[in-house]
Design an enzyme around this catalytic site. Sequence first.
Site, PDB file in Angstrom:
ATOM      1  N   ASN A   1       0.815  -1.233   0.000  1.00  0.00           N
ATOM      2  CA  ASN A   1       0.000   0.000   0.000  1.00  0.00           C
ATOM      3  C   ASN A   1       0.847   1.280   0.000  1.00  0.00           C
ATOM      4  O   ASN A   1       0.408   2.312  -0.507  1.00  0.00           O
ATOM      5  CB  ASN A   1      -1.015   0.003   1.162  1.00  0.00           C
ATOM      6  CG  ASN A   1      -0.365  -0.010   2.514  1.00  0.00           C
ATOM      7  OD1 ASN A   1       0.765  -0.461   2.671  1.00  0.00           O
ATOM      8  ND2 ASN A   1      -1.081   0.481   3.508  1.00  0.00           N
TER       9      ASN A   1
ATOM     10  N   LYS B   1      12.390  -7.806   1.257  1.00  0.00           N
ATOM     11  CA  LYS B   1      11.418  -8.663   0.573  1.00  0.00           C
ATOM     12  C   LYS B   1      10.116  -7.858   0.447  1.00  0.00           C
ATOM     13  O   LYS B   1       9.344  -7.724   1.388  1.00  0.00           O
ATOM     14  CB  LYS B   1      11.157  -9.945   1.361  1.00  0.00           C
ATOM     15  CG  LYS B   1      10.228 -10.908   0.630  1.00  0.00           C
ATOM     16  CD  LYS B   1       9.091 -11.376   1.510  1.00  0.00           C
ATOM     17  CE  LYS B   1       7.722 -10.940   1.281  1.00  0.00           C
ATOM     18  NZ  LYS B   1       7.082 -10.843   0.035  1.00  0.00           N
TER      19      LYS B   1
ATOM     20  N   GLY C   1       2.394  -5.358   7.718  1.00  0.00           N
ATOM     21  CA  GLY C   1       1.437  -6.133   6.922  1.00  0.00           C
ATOM     22  C   GLY C   1       0.297  -6.629   7.790  1.00  0.00           C
ATOM     23  O   GLY C   1      -0.040  -6.013   8.808  1.00  0.00           O
ATOM     24  N   SER C   2      -0.268  -7.754   7.397  1.00  0.00           N
ATOM     25  CA  SER C   2      -1.481  -8.237   8.070  1.00  0.00           C
ATOM     26  C   SER C   2      -1.161  -8.779   9.467  1.00  0.00           C
ATOM     27  O   SER C   2      -0.047  -9.225   9.750  1.00  0.00           O
ATOM     28  CB  SER C   2      -2.122  -9.345   7.236  1.00  0.00           C
ATOM     29  OG  SER C   2      -1.328 -10.510   7.302  1.00  0.00           O
TER      30      SER C   2
ATOM     31  N   GLU D   1       4.249  -4.040  12.580  1.00  0.00           N
ATOM     32  CA  GLU D   1       3.178  -3.043  12.425  1.00  0.00           C
ATOM     33  C   GLU D   1       2.077  -3.741  11.637  1.00  0.00           C
ATOM     34  O   GLU D   1       2.263  -4.094  10.482  1.00  0.00           O
ATOM     35  CB  GLU D   1       3.718  -1.810  11.690  1.00  0.00           C
ATOM     36  CG  GLU D   1       2.885  -0.574  11.966  1.00  0.00           C
ATOM     37  CD  GLU D   1       1.655  -0.487  11.089  1.00  0.00           C
ATOM     38  OE1 GLU D   1       0.572  -0.912  11.554  1.00  0.00           O
ATOM     39  OE2 GLU D   1       1.767  -0.043   9.948  1.00  0.00           O
TER      40      GLU D   1
ATOM     41  N   CYS E   1      -3.167   1.475   6.694  1.00  0.00           N
ATOM     42  CA  CYS E   1      -3.262   0.961   8.070  1.00  0.00           C
ATOM     43  C   CYS E   1      -3.996   1.963   8.940  1.00  0.00           C
ATOM     44  O   CYS E   1      -4.587   1.604   9.948  1.00  0.00           O
ATOM     45  CB  CYS E   1      -1.882   0.754   8.672  1.00  0.00           C
ATOM     46  SG  CYS E   1      -0.774  -0.131   7.619  1.00  0.00           S
TER      47      CYS E   1
ATOM     48  N   GLN F   1      -8.431  -8.863  -2.554  1.00  0.00           N
ATOM     49  CA  GLN F   1      -8.798  -7.760  -1.658  1.00  0.00           C
ATOM     50  C   GLN F   1     -10.241  -7.320  -1.923  1.00  0.00           C
ATOM     51  O   GLN F   1     -10.989  -7.007  -1.001  1.00  0.00           O
ATOM     52  CB  GLN F   1      -7.813  -6.601  -1.855  1.00  0.00           C
ATOM     53  CG  GLN F   1      -7.863  -5.545  -0.777  1.00  0.00           C
ATOM     54  CD  GLN F   1      -7.596  -6.081   0.627  1.00  0.00           C
ATOM     55  OE1 GLN F   1      -6.916  -7.081   0.816  1.00  0.00           O
ATOM     56  NE2 GLN F   1      -8.177  -5.428   1.616  1.00  0.00           N
TER      57      GLN F   1
ATOM     58  N   GLU G   1       8.323   3.190  14.046  1.00  0.00           N
ATOM     59  CA  GLU G   1       9.105   3.542  12.871  1.00  0.00           C
ATOM     60  C   GLU G   1       9.174   5.069  12.818  1.00  0.00           C
ATOM     61  O   GLU G   1       8.412   5.754  13.502  1.00  0.00           O
ATOM     62  CB  GLU G   1       8.436   2.989  11.619  1.00  0.00           C
ATOM     63  CG  GLU G   1       8.174   1.497  11.763  1.00  0.00           C
ATOM     64  CD  GLU G   1       8.143   0.762  10.460  1.00  0.00           C
ATOM     65  OE1 GLU G   1       9.195   0.278  10.035  1.00  0.00           O
ATOM     66  OE2 GLU G   1       7.064   0.671   9.870  1.00  0.00           O
TER      67      GLU G   1
END
Length: 491
Positions: A152, A175, A225-226, A247, A281, A328, A461
Amino acid sequence: MTVEVLNVIAGARLSAASGAVIERRNPADRRDLVSVAPASGEADVDRAVAAAAEAFRTWRLVPAPRRGLMLAEAGRILASRKEEVARLMTREMGKPLPEARGDVQEAIDTTLLTAAEGRRLNGDTAPCELPNKFGMSIRQPVGVCAMITPWNFPVAIPSWKILPALVCGNTVVLKPSELTPACAEAFVSALVEAGVPPGVVNLVCGAVGAALTRHPGVRAVSFTGSTEVGKLVGETCGRLNRKCSLEMGGKNAQIVMHDADLDLALEGALWGAFGTTGQRCTATSRLILHREIADEFVARLRDRAAALRLGDGLAPDTQVGPLVDQGQRDRVHDYVRIGREEGAVLALGGDFARGPGLDEGWFYRPTIFTGVRRGHRIAREEIFGPVTACIVVDSFEEAVDVHNDVDFGLSSSIYTKDVDRAFRAIRDLEAGITYVNGPTIGAEVQLPFGGVKGTGNGHREAGSQVYEFYTEWKSVYVDYSGRLQRAQIDV
Ligand code: SIN
């Protein structure tokens, strides 16, 4: 034009050892093949981690101000390519061009902030209890850091992780999401061209997150991510006693009090809920509305959201792009079904968007639910799409209570003109971020980013806080008395 993405390992551009590839198509028009990237495997991860470990031996010794200068140069390169990278991003993940430009800008901002940190990276000095003895603490790099990043914010989020890691003297294996390899390659290329030596930043595309996380050469893993995947990453790192920053999303709410500037709150809700098609997020997936203004606010929001222009993000008048892929879109549609079955009322949307320019993409209509109760799944679970759930409350206290009654705690917002209430919200909302009279989205890189409760595992972060993750503290005692001095004994 299709971009042929390659892994970057020890400075070499390589296909996957297996030769396998993954195709990525434009979510606004699936006939457009945007990129073909390596479908890497364990052998590629092994090579990348070995390259990063080798590079760490010398990179850690490069003076931090000099490392910072390379990052500043990468920022200049990115700035010169901002439009090109933004266009690629819009094709690869769908967000409208102005938002894609913002994503690249955020990475440029991070280079500026981080480059300067190369001249700071402060430690402390402390008085020692014995004479002729000096005490200080210094930061040292951690080693090889694995970065697992989402689609995103395909340039900004890698920048939040990689740039601070590098300035501290770590080396990196990135990655990226399988959905945005070309954006990741564009970012890594800027670093390589800026003079970051071979092996310091490596790129491995494909579904290799698990292999990278458990690789014995990795010392720290930073994941965005998830929740589902983040918990697996956390479990692996816990077992292996490895530093880990997670996160994992949110269920962010905008509170609108009865004394709010409703025009302003409306703009905030539109941007927070439907910007980036709700795929942030920090997206406003709940609206907590004071009863006195709720009906008027929902009516106006419905009219404005219905008028949002959906389409290809490269078209100048597009306000809302597609969802990132079919999976999604199906997930969002499933939540709409769940919301209806739970008894919430669809005030707008709730279906695929069809029509000229939309039929070849994964478009979804901006969706508003009313009559939502705090126990509903659509009020508790992250949807990651253009869906917002309106919950009506009778007081500020109830608004805070509803806000906090979820497992996540990333971003929050309150619209009110009452300064006392604003400060109470700052104190009482359980979230890593609180906006007063602003939407839940729009973080700036000089402040820490991250959340409480199920959102993360306590790390941040960006800001100056990120350096806690990418460095280890070393305490140093220099005894210049010329004799043995025993702490706690010879005092
Ligand atoms: C995000 O939500 O992932 C990006 C940060 C923001 O818009 O606040």
